[in-house]
Design a protein around this motif. Structure first.
Motif, PDB file in Angstrom:
ATOM      1  N   ILE A 136     -54.486  53.577   4.815  1.00 10.80           N
ATOM      2  CA  ILE A 136     -55.454  54.375   5.320  1.00 10.80           C
ATOM      3  C   ILE A 136     -54.943  55.461   6.462  1.00 10.80           C
ATOM      4  O   ILE A 136     -54.206  54.784   7.490  1.00 10.80           O
ATOM      5  CB  ILE A 136     -56.652  53.355   6.007  1.00 10.80           C
ATOM      6  CG1 ILE A 136     -57.244  52.271   4.763  1.00 10.80           C
ATOM      7  CG2 ILE A 136     -57.724  53.898   6.564  1.00 10.80           C
ATOM      8  CD1 ILE A 136     -57.782  52.848   3.648  1.00 10.80           C
ATOM      9  N   VAL A 137     -55.668  56.301   6.420  1.00  9.67           N
ATOM     10  CA  VAL A 137     -55.219  57.143   7.617  1.00  9.67           C
ATOM     11  C   VAL A 137     -56.678  57.738   8.033  1.00  9.67           C
ATOM     12  O   VAL A 137     -57.546  58.155   7.262  1.00  9.67           O
ATOM     13  CB  VAL A 137     -54.667  58.565   7.283  1.00  9.67           C
ATOM     14  CG1 VAL A 137     -54.579  59.427   8.415  1.00  9.67           C
ATOM     15  CG2 VAL A 137     -53.159  58.265   6.774  1.00  9.67           C
ATOM     16  N   GLY A 138     -57.052  57.398   9.307  1.00  7.15           N
ATOM     17  CA  GLY A 138     -58.351  57.622   9.820  1.00  7.15           C
ATOM     18  C   GLY A 138     -58.667  58.162  11.052  1.00  7.15           C
ATOM     19  O   GLY A 138     -57.661  57.901  11.926  1.00  7.15           O
ATOM     20  N   GLY A 139     -59.883  58.232  11.424  1.00  6.27           N
ATOM     21  CA  GLY A 139     -60.111  58.661  12.815  1.00  6.27           C
ATOM     22  C   GLY A 139     -61.521  58.570  13.082  1.00  6.27           C
ATOM     23  O   GLY A 139     -62.423  58.313  12.230  1.00  6.27           O
ATOM     24  N   TYR A 140     -62.144  59.077  14.166  1.00  4.08           N
ATOM     25  CA  TYR A 140     -63.739  58.941  14.607  1.00  4.08           C
ATOM     26  C   TYR A 140     -64.168  60.375  14.658  1.00  4.08           C
ATOM     27  O   TYR A 140     -63.370  61.283  15.023  1.00  4.08           O
ATOM     28  CB  TYR A 140     -63.787  58.358  15.907  1.00  4.08           C
ATOM     29  CG  TYR A 140     -63.033  57.008  15.910  1.00  4.08           C
ATOM     30  CD1 TYR A 140     -63.563  55.973  15.619  1.00  4.08           C
ATOM     31  CD2 TYR A 140     -61.739  56.955  16.968  1.00  4.08           C
ATOM     32  CE1 TYR A 140     -63.048  54.780  15.469  1.00  4.08           C
ATOM     33  CE2 TYR A 140     -61.161  55.615  16.829  1.00  4.08           C
ATOM     34  CZ  TYR A 140     -61.823  54.563  16.203  1.00  4.08           C
ATOM     35  OH  TYR A 140     -61.164  53.280  16.457  1.00  4.08           O
ATOM     36  N   LEU A 141     -65.379  60.592  13.938  1.00  8.90           N
ATOM     37  CA  LEU A 141     -65.932  61.864  14.095  1.00  8.90           C
ATOM     38  C   LEU A 141     -67.279  61.894  14.782  1.00  8.90           C
ATOM     39  O   LEU A 141     -68.106  61.171  14.509  1.00  8.90           O
ATOM     40  CB  LEU A 141     -66.314  62.285  12.445  1.00  8.90           C
ATOM     41  CG  LEU A 141     -66.925  63.497  12.187  1.00  8.90           C
ATOM     42  CD1 LEU A 141     -65.720  64.551  12.427  1.00  8.90           C
ATOM     43  CD2 LEU A 141     -67.392  63.656  10.917  1.00  8.90           C
TER      44      LEU A 141
ATOM     45  N   ALA B 255     -50.788  64.410   7.320  1.00  4.57           N
ATOM     46  CA  ALA B 255     -52.189  63.855   6.912  1.00  4.57           C
ATOM     47  C   ALA B 255     -52.693  63.693   8.306  1.00  4.57           C
ATOM     48  O   ALA B 255     -54.070  64.008   8.571  1.00  4.57           O
ATOM     49  CB  ALA B 255     -52.065  62.738   6.137  1.00  4.57           C
ATOM     50  N   THR B 256     -52.197  63.228   9.044  1.00  2.26           N
ATOM     51  CA  THR B 256     -52.590  62.853  10.536  1.00  2.26           C
ATOM     52  C   THR B 256     -53.213  64.200  11.482  1.00  2.26           C
ATOM     53  O   THR B 256     -54.066  64.312  11.994  1.00  2.26           O
ATOM     54  CB  THR B 256     -51.591  61.946  11.550  1.00  2.26           C
ATOM     55  OG1 THR B 256     -51.346  60.860  10.965  1.00  2.26           O
ATOM     56  CG2 THR B 256     -52.274  62.100  12.945  1.00  2.26           C
ATOM     57  N   ALA B 257     -52.065  65.112  11.120  1.00  2.00           N
ATOM     58  CA  ALA B 257     -52.468  66.464  11.925  1.00  2.00           C
ATOM     59  C   ALA B 257     -53.608  67.209  11.244  1.00  2.00           C
ATOM     60  O   ALA B 257     -54.366  67.939  11.877  1.00  2.00           O
ATOM     61  CB  ALA B 257     -51.141  67.576  11.653  1.00  2.00           C
ATOM     62  N   ALA B 258     -53.731  67.036   9.959  1.00  2.00           N
ATOM     63  CA  ALA B 258     -55.013  67.809   9.253  1.00  2.00           C
ATOM     64  C   ALA B 258     -56.179  66.972   9.857  1.00  2.00           C
ATOM     65  O   ALA B 258     -57.115  67.824   9.897  1.00  2.00           O
ATOM     66  CB  ALA B 258     -54.746  67.488   7.621  1.00  2.00           C
ATOM     67  N   LEU B 259     -56.395  65.616   9.867  1.00  2.00           N
ATOM     68  CA  LEU B 259     -57.419  64.859  10.346  1.00  2.00           C
ATOM     69  C   LEU B 259     -57.805  65.511  11.793  1.00  2.00           C
ATOM     70  O   LEU B 259     -58.957  65.831  12.155  1.00  2.00           O
ATOM     71  CB  LEU B 259     -57.391  63.560  10.286  1.00  2.00           C
ATOM     72  CG  LEU B 259     -57.976  62.754   9.228  1.00  2.00           C
ATOM     73  CD1 LEU B 259     -57.288  63.345   7.758  1.00  2.00           C
ATOM     74  CD2 LEU B 259     -57.916  61.359   9.207  1.00  2.00           C
ATOM     75  N   ARG B 260     -56.568  65.656  12.637  1.00  2.00           N
ATOM     76  CA  ARG B 260     -57.091  66.142  13.817  1.00  2.00           C
ATOM     77  C   ARG B 260     -57.511  67.345  13.912  1.00  2.00           C
ATOM     78  O   ARG B 260     -58.567  67.919  14.829  1.00  2.00           O
ATOM     79  CB  ARG B 260     -55.737  65.976  14.690  1.00  2.00           C
ATOM     80  CG  ARG B 260     -55.260  64.404  15.174  1.00  2.00           C
ATOM     81  CD  ARG B 260     -53.992  64.626  16.159  1.00  2.00           C
ATOM     82  NE  ARG B 260     -53.375  63.295  16.346  1.00  2.00           N
ATOM     83  CZ  ARG B 260     -52.404  62.850  16.214  1.00  2.00           C
ATOM     84  NH1 ARG B 260     -51.365  63.658  15.957  1.00  2.00           N
ATOM     85  NH2 ARG B 260     -51.941  61.568  16.663  1.00  2.00           N
ATOM     86  N   ASP B 261     -56.596  68.380  13.112  1.00  2.00           N
ATOM     87  CA  ASP B 261     -57.305  69.789  13.112  1.00  2.00           C
ATOM     88  C   ASP B 261     -58.712  70.042  12.637  1.00  2.00           C
ATOM     89  O   ASP B 261     -59.326  70.756  13.063  1.00  2.00           O
ATOM     90  CB  ASP B 261     -56.332  70.675  12.046  1.00  2.00           C
ATOM     91  CG  ASP B 261     -54.960  70.755  12.652  1.00  2.00           C
ATOM     92  OD1 ASP B 261     -54.875  70.541  13.931  1.00  2.00           O
ATOM     93  OD2 ASP B 261     -53.965  71.053  12.048  1.00  2.00           O
TER      94      ASP B 261
END
Length: 272
Positions: free
Chosen positions: A156-161, A251-257
Motif C-alpha cells: 500500500i502507498v497512501g496518505g491523508y486527504l 509513487a510517493t511523490a505523485a501522491l504528495r503532488d
C-alpha cells in the motif's frame, strides 16, 4: 479532582492501527454498517508514552466508565504515543483505548474490550482482535458478523486527504455493499489480489459518490498502474493497492503532488 492513584508497573504495549477499510457500507437498506478493515502494521499507538492519556482525549465520564467496564478501578492512565492523527480513519481512538487497557495489565476477552470501547466511541474498529482484517465487523455494534479468509499479501502507498473528520456514530448514510461482501468472500478464499483490489475500489467509489469529497485517488491509481484503491469511509486516509514488489518509482511523490499529506508505504494482508 485529578486521580492520584499510583499505577502498578505497566507493560509496554503497541497496538497497530488500520488505514481505512477494504469495504464499508450497509448490509441491505436496513442492515448494520459493516466493514473489513485494512490492517496497517506501520501505524500504531504505543503505551506508556510521552503524549496525553485517555483522560485528556475523552470525557472524564466516558473514561471512568471504560475503567469500570474492564474492572480496572481508579486509574492513573499512561501517556500515549500515536503514529496517526485523530479523525484520519486510521484507528487512532480505538488503538488508544486498547493500548491503555493493555498497558494497565488488562488481559481479558477481546469482545469485552470491544464493548467497552464502543461505550466510549459509539463506533469502534476491531483492533482489539488479533487478526482484525479477517472479520466482517459491525462497527456501531462492536461485534463480528462473520469470520473471513485474510486479504492477499500486497503493498500500500497512501496518505491523508483534507482535514480530519471524526466518525459520527449516529451516521448510517452509507451505500449498500451486500453484493461486495459476497464477492469479497470468494476473492479472499481464492487469494485473488486483483479481485480484492477491484472490490475495494468499487466500495471506495460508492462511498465517494454518496458522501464525497471528490479526490484524485482514482486518477492516481490509473496513472501509477495500481491494482485499485481504498479509502477511509469516514476519514481522510486514501490508499493505492499494488502487488508485492510492484510499487513504481515516484509513487510517493505523485501522491504528495496530488495534495495528500503524510504519504508512506506499508505491506499488509497474508496469512501471517
Amino acid at each position: 479532582m485529578a486521580d492520584t492513584t499510583t499505577p502498578m508497573a505497566r507493560p509496554a504495549t503497541r497496538v497497530p492501527g488500520h488505514f481505512g477499510e477494504w469495504i464499508q457500507g450497509r448490509l441491505g437498506p436496513d442492515g448494520p454498517v459493516a466493514l473489513v478493515t485494512l490492517a496497517c502494521p506501520a501505524l500504531a499507538v504505543a503505551a506508556p508514552g510521552q503524549g496525553p492519556g485517555l483522560d485528556r482525549l475523552f470525557s472524564p465520564r466516558a473514561v471512568a466508565g471504560f475503567a469500570r467496564a474492564l474492572g480496572l478501578g481508579p486509574v492513573a492512565w499512561p501517556g500515549l504515543d500515536p503514529d496517526m492523527p485523530m479523525g484520519a480513519g486510521a484507528g487512532a481512538s480505538t488503538a488508544c483505548l486498547v493500548a491503555s487497557a493493555r498497558a494497565m495489565g488488562w488481559e481479558g476477552d477481546p469482545q469485552a474490550l470491544a464493548r467497552a470501547c464502543l461505550d466510549v466511541e459509539g463506533a469502534t474498529d476491531p483492533l482489539m482482535h488479533p487478526a482484525p482484517d479477517r472479520l466482517l465487523w459491525a462497527s456501531r455494534e462492536a461485534r463480528n458478523l462473520e469470520d473471513l479468509a485474510p486479504p492477499p499479501r500486497c503493498e500500500i502507498v497512501g496518505g491523508y486527504l483534507g482535514t480530519p473528520q471524526r466518525t459520527d456514530p449516529e451516521d448510517h448514510d452509507f451505500p449498500d455493499i451486500s453484493d461486495l461482501v459476497s464477492f469479497w468472500r470468494g476473492a479472499v478464499a481464492r487469494d485473488d489480489l486483483a479481485a480484492v483490489a477491484g472490490i475495494a475500489t468499487e466500495s471506495a467509489r460508492r462511498c465517494t459518490a454518496l458522501r464525497g469529497p471528490d479526490d484524485p485517488i482514482d486518477a492516481l491509481a490509473r496513472d501509477l498502474g495500481a491494482l485499485g484503491h481504498a479509502r477511509a469511509h469516514t476519514g481522510t486516509a486514501r490508499a493505492l493497492i499494488f502487488a508485492p514488489g510492484k510499487v513504481p518509482d515516484g509513487a510517493t511523490a505523485a501522491l504528495r503532488d496530488a495534495g495528500l499529506s503524510g504519504v508512506f508505504g506499508f505491506a499488509t494482508g497474508g496469512a501471517e
